[in-house]
Design an enzyme around this catalytic site. Structure first.
Site, mmCIF file in Angstrom:
data_model
loop_
_atom_site.group_PDB
_atom_site.id
_atom_site.type_symbol
_atom_site.label_atom_id
_atom_site.label_comp_id
_atom_site.label_asym_id
_atom_site.label_seq_id
_atom_site.Cartn_x
_atom_site.Cartn_y
_atom_site.Cartn_z
ATOM 1 N N ASP A 67 -24.515 59.836 36.547
ATOM 2 C CA ASP A 67 -24.993 58.553 36.031
ATOM 3 C C ASP A 67 -24.088 57.396 36.452
ATOM 4 O O ASP A 67 -22.998 57.600 37.003
ATOM 5 C CB ASP A 67 -25.125 58.612 34.496
ATOM 6 N N ASN A 136 -23.361 62.142 20.050
ATOM 7 C CA ASN A 136 -24.727 62.242 19.512
ATOM 8 C C ASN A 136 -25.558 63.299 20.247
ATOM 9 O O ASN A 136 -26.774 63.333 20.114
ATOM 10 C CB ASN A 136 -25.423 60.874 19.558
ATOM 11 N N HIS A 138 -25.862 63.612 23.570
ATOM 12 C CA HIS A 138 -26.446 63.251 24.872
ATOM 13 C C HIS A 138 -25.754 63.989 26.016
ATOM 14 O O HIS A 138 -24.595 64.382 25.913
ATOM 15 C CB HIS A 138 -26.473 61.723 25.088
ATOM 16 N N GLU A 143 -30.104 59.969 26.149
ATOM 17 C CA GLU A 143 -29.840 59.776 24.730
ATOM 18 C C GLU A 143 -30.822 60.585 23.880
ATOM 19 O O GLU A 143 -31.858 61.027 24.395
ATOM 20 C CB GLU A 143 -29.982 58.283 24.393
HETATM 21 C C1 GLP Z 1 -20.638 59.072 28.690
HETATM 22 C C2 GLP Z 1 -21.150 59.805 29.927
HETATM 23 C C3 GLP Z 1 -21.402 61.257 29.661
HETATM 24 C C4 GLP Z 1 -20.206 61.872 28.967
HETATM 25 C C5 GLP Z 1 -19.969 61.163 27.651
HETATM 26 C C6 GLP Z 1 -18.806 61.737 26.856
HETATM 27 O O1 GLP Z 1 -21.637 58.667 27.840
HETATM 28 N N1 GLP Z 1 -22.345 59.207 30.442
HETATM 29 O O2 GLP Z 1 -21.686 61.933 30.879
HETATM 30 O O3 GLP Z 1 -20.415 63.236 28.751
HETATM 31 O O4 GLP Z 1 -19.693 59.799 27.946
HETATM 32 O O5 GLP Z 1 -17.620 61.118 27.231
HETATM 33 P P1 GLP Z 1 -16.180 61.658 26.872
HETATM 34 O O6 GLP Z 1 -15.968 62.826 27.761
HETATM 35 O O7 GLP Z 1 -15.249 60.534 27.215
HETATM 36 O O8 GLP Z 1 -16.195 62.004 25.449
#
Ligand code: GLP
Length: 255
Positions: A67, A136, A138, A143
């Site tokens: 993404d 959440n 995702h 989402e």
């Molecule tokens: C973002 C990314 C996700 C990732 C999530 C969790 O929203 N788009 O791909 O898994 O953050 O991030 P973190 O690893 O910093 O908790």
């Protein structure tokens, strides 16, 4: 699904890196799906070390990132282009022509998303997709409520996700409202999945993804339907799990 619980973040990251390296040695031109966020940083650090100390070779690998924020240029220090360059790409021997990260500045986003899907297909599909998980539930930027069959497209970020990611921006207003993300269906088409989660803040999301019902309200729960999904968690993120899990992905018959 094979759930692997390690005592620490460091041990989890190293174990995940051993799995990626194993797949890469078996298929030097593997197609590797990559994730951003703080969770995979330890995995990338260990893969960099393996490249430096053990000659792990990325020269034939192609990568596709999950993404990217809409509206952030690749030079923006919170763009996922920048993140990947700084935390992984600059320290390994990937051919820049083999790197794919969604273009958050694309003029025609729908056309870009269709091209991204086509490009993945032209590479024969993703061999292994690395995933984090949002608080959440995702995955990528799919989402809660995202279609479980969705493909690469633009998505509106939820308030929770914008708040979660605000820590990386100067103010929370600066967090982009939209992102381009591989769809849940795109991710599920990968031959193998490697989902990583650490810290107690992810314990509820991990519980819902691994032991909860499969529901669009927790997009990560769809991994229960994948034939080869690995879930690597540290002890903190595993606190709500009630099943009996493993501490290694090797020598286990796939469950
Ligand atoms: C973002 C990314 C996700 C990732 C999530 C969790 O929203 N788009 O791909 O898994 O953050 O991030 P973190 O690893 O910093 O908790």
């Amino acid at each position: 699904m094979l759930v692997i619980v390690k005592e620490t973040y460091d041990a989890m990251s190293k174990e995940a890196a051993r799995l990626v390296a194993d797949r890469l040695r078996k298929k030097p031109n593997m197609v590797l799906g990559l994730a951003t966020g703080s969770t995979p940083l330890g995995l990338y650090k260990e893969l960099i070390r393996m490249h430096r100390d053990e000659g792990l070779d990325f020269s034939k690998v192609s990568t596709f990132n999950l993404d990217e924020y809409v509206g952030l240029p690749p030079t923006h220090d919170q763009s996922y282009h920048y993140f990947m360059r700084e935390n992984f790409f600059k320290d390994i021997n990937l051919d820049v022509r083999h790197i794919h990260v969604p273009q958050g500045m694309a003029k025609d986003i729908d056309a870009f998303c269709a091209w991204y899907e086509k490009r993945i297909a032209e590479h024969g599909g993703l061999d292994l997709q690395v995933l984090g998980i949002g608080g959440n539930g995702h995955i990528a930027f799919n989402e809660p409520g995202s279609s479980l069959g969705s493909r690469t497209r633009i998505k509106t970020l939820t308030g929770t996700t914008r708040m979660d990611n605000a820590r990386f921006f100067k103010t929370k207003e600066e967090v982009p409202r939209y992102a381009i993300t591989m769809g849940v269906g795109t991710i599920m088409d990968a031959k193998e999945l490697l989902l990583l989660a650490n810290k107690t803040g992810k314990a509820d999301a991990v519980k819902a993804a691994v032991e909860g019902p499969i529901t669009a309200m927790c997009p990560a729960s769809i991994i229960q339907m994948h034939a080869k999904a690995f879930v690597f968690v540290d002890r903190d993120a595993a606190t709500k799990l009630t099943g009996n899990y493993n501490d290694s992905w090797e020598s286990k018959i796939f469950q």
